[in-house]
Design an enzyme around this catalytic site. Structure first.
Site, PDB file in Angstrom:
ATOM      1  N   CYS A 192      44.379  35.293  44.982  1.00 20.11           N
ATOM      2  CA  CYS A 192      44.787  36.564  44.375  1.00 20.11           C
ATOM      3  C   CYS A 192      43.689  37.586  44.588  1.00 20.11           C
ATOM      4  CB  CYS A 192      45.047  36.363  42.881  1.00 20.11           C
ATOM      5  SG  CYS A 192      45.583  37.872  42.058  1.00 20.11           S
ATOM      6  N   LEU A 193      44.098  38.791  44.986  1.00 20.83           N
ATOM      7  CA  LEU A 193      43.112  39.854  45.212  1.00 20.83           C
ATOM      8  C   LEU A 193      42.392  40.231  43.913  1.00 20.83           C
ATOM      9  CD1 LEU A 193      45.274  42.088  47.583  1.00 20.83           C
ATOM     10  CD2 LEU A 193      43.332  40.627  48.226  1.00 20.83           C
ATOM     11  N   HIS A 201      54.589  35.255  42.421  1.00 18.68           N
ATOM     12  CA  HIS A 201      53.207  35.588  42.040  1.00 18.68           C
ATOM     13  C   HIS A 201      53.111  37.068  41.617  1.00 18.68           C
ATOM     14  CE1 HIS A 201      48.684  35.425  43.120  1.00 18.68           C
ATOM     15  NE2 HIS A 201      48.922  36.718  43.062  1.00 18.68           N
ATOM     16  N   GLU A 202      53.784  37.957  42.369  1.00 19.16           N
ATOM     17  CA  GLU A 202      53.725  39.396  42.056  1.00 19.16           C
ATOM     18  C   GLU A 202      54.499  39.722  40.784  1.00 19.16           C
ATOM     19  OE1 GLU A 202      51.505  40.562  43.666  1.00 19.16           O
ATOM     20  OE2 GLU A 202      51.549  39.413  45.522  1.00 19.16           O
ATOM     21  N   GLY A 255      50.542  40.395  49.476  1.00 23.20           N
ATOM     22  CA  GLY A 255      51.340  41.018  48.424  1.00 23.20           C
ATOM     23  C   GLY A 255      50.456  41.839  47.511  1.00 23.20           C
ATOM     24  N   HIS A 279      52.386  39.140  37.902  1.00 17.70           N
ATOM     25  CA  HIS A 279      51.478  40.274  37.648  1.00 17.70           C
ATOM     26  C   HIS A 279      52.166  41.346  36.805  1.00 17.70           C
ATOM     27  CE1 HIS A 279      47.842  39.467  39.930  1.00 17.70           C
ATOM     28  NE2 HIS A 279      48.501  39.263  41.065  1.00 17.70           N
ATOM     29  N   GLN A 284      48.004  45.530  39.484  1.00 16.08           N
ATOM     30  CA  GLN A 284      46.667  45.253  40.038  1.00 16.08           C
ATOM     31  C   GLN A 284      45.891  46.527  40.371  1.00 16.08           C
ATOM     32  OE1 GLN A 284      48.433  42.365  43.053  1.00 16.08           O
ATOM     33  NE2 GLN A 284      46.402  41.480  42.750  1.00 16.08           N
TER      34      GLN A 284
HETATM   35  O1  GNR Z   1      47.054  37.776  49.500  1.00 16.92           O
HETATM   36  C1  GNR Z   1      47.579  36.965  48.744  1.00 16.92           C
HETATM   37  N1  GNR Z   1      47.853  35.707  49.197  1.00 16.92           N
HETATM   38  C2  GNR Z   1      48.624  34.796  48.495  1.00 16.92           C
HETATM   39  C3  GNR Z   1      48.618  33.482  48.940  1.00 16.92           C
HETATM   40  C4  GNR Z   1      49.375  32.529  48.297  1.00 16.92           C
HETATM   41  C5  GNR Z   1      50.151  32.877  47.227  1.00 16.92           C
HETATM   42  C6  GNR Z   1      50.152  34.183  46.747  1.00 16.92           C
HETATM   43  C7  GNR Z   1      49.393  35.141  47.393  1.00 16.92           C
HETATM   44  S1  GNR Z   1      49.431  36.786  46.823  1.00 16.92           S
HETATM   45  C8  GNR Z   1      47.861  37.354  47.344  1.00 16.92           C
HETATM   46  C9  GNR Z   1      47.728  38.839  47.100  1.00 16.92           C
HETATM   47  C10 GNR Z   1      47.787  39.108  45.613  1.00 16.92           C
HETATM   48  O2  GNR Z   1      46.897  38.893  44.837  1.00 16.92           O
HETATM   49  N2  GNR Z   1      48.909  39.562  45.150  1.00 16.92           N
HETATM   50  O3  GNR Z   1      49.051  39.772  43.823  1.00 16.92           O
HETATM   51 NI    NI Z   2      47.706  38.412  42.821  1.00 12.41          NI
END
Ligand code: GNR
Ligand code: NI
Length: 167
Positions: A91-92, A133-134, A46, A137, A51
């Site tokens: 998270c990236l 999660h997104e 995601g 952000h 980001q």
């Molecule tokens: O790549 C991602 N893997 C992930 C694994 C478990 C829960 C959420 C994520 S999102 C993350 C990519 C990211 O940072 N998206 O904002």
């Molecule tokens: Ni993230």
């Protein structure tokens, strides 16, 4: 298309509250295409526009692992949430940190696609976690905010140290 630079914790720009998209035009389609390219290159499941320093309410996902399920959510809203689930998240923007977070198990989401078409979808599993999660952000929140203060400050110290060494 272009691969965009991903901001890293504790960059204050990750705290920006993103603004809704009001005009669906070529510029939005270009942002979405660049976000997909950036997410696949990372690789991640995601990516939120916040980001990549674009403060608009746009997120993309692909939880298939083989690039077969690209999804784009613009101005997403969770209209129903059910159950709770704990999942290990990464998270990236917080590289190499993986911690368990509790979120809703399934969510009903209302959003627009990249062409401005409204849709509604019910999600569960990794995709439900990823969209939550997104959306965090887009509200300037990170998964580390959902950990204990002790864990969060340990992670922050690690990243501040790494950034000083990179100077
Ligand atoms: O790549 C991602 N893997 C992930 C694994 C478990 C829960 C959420 C994520 S999102 C993350 C990519 C990211 O940072 N998206 O904002
Ligand atoms: Ni993230």
């Amino acid at each position: 298309m272009a691969i965009l630079q991903i901001l890293h914790f504790p960059d204050p720009r990750l705290r920006t509250i993103a603004k809704p998209v009001s005009v669906f035009g070529d510029d939005i389609q270009r942002i979405v295409a660049d976000m997909f390219e950036t997410m696949y290159a990372a690789p991640g499941v995601g990516l939120a526009a916040t980001q990549v320093n674009i403060p608009k309410r746009i997120l993309v996902t692909d939880t298939s692992r083989d690039g077969s399920d690209p999804r784009c959510f613009i101005n997403p809203q969770i209209i129903e949430a059910r159950g709770t689930e704990q999942m290990e998240e990464g998270c990236l923007s917080v590289p190499d940190v993986f911690e368990t977070v509790e979120r809703a198990e399934s969510v009903k989401v209302q959003a627009f696609d990249q062409y401005g078409m409204p849709f509604e979808v019910e999600l569960d599993g990794l995709l439900a976690v990823c969209v939550q999660h997104e959306i965090d952000h887009l509200d300037g929140k990170l998964f580390v905010d959902r950990l204990s203060p002790l864990k969060r400050s340990r992670i922050r110290r690690k990243f501040e140290k790494a950034q000083k060494q990179a100077l």
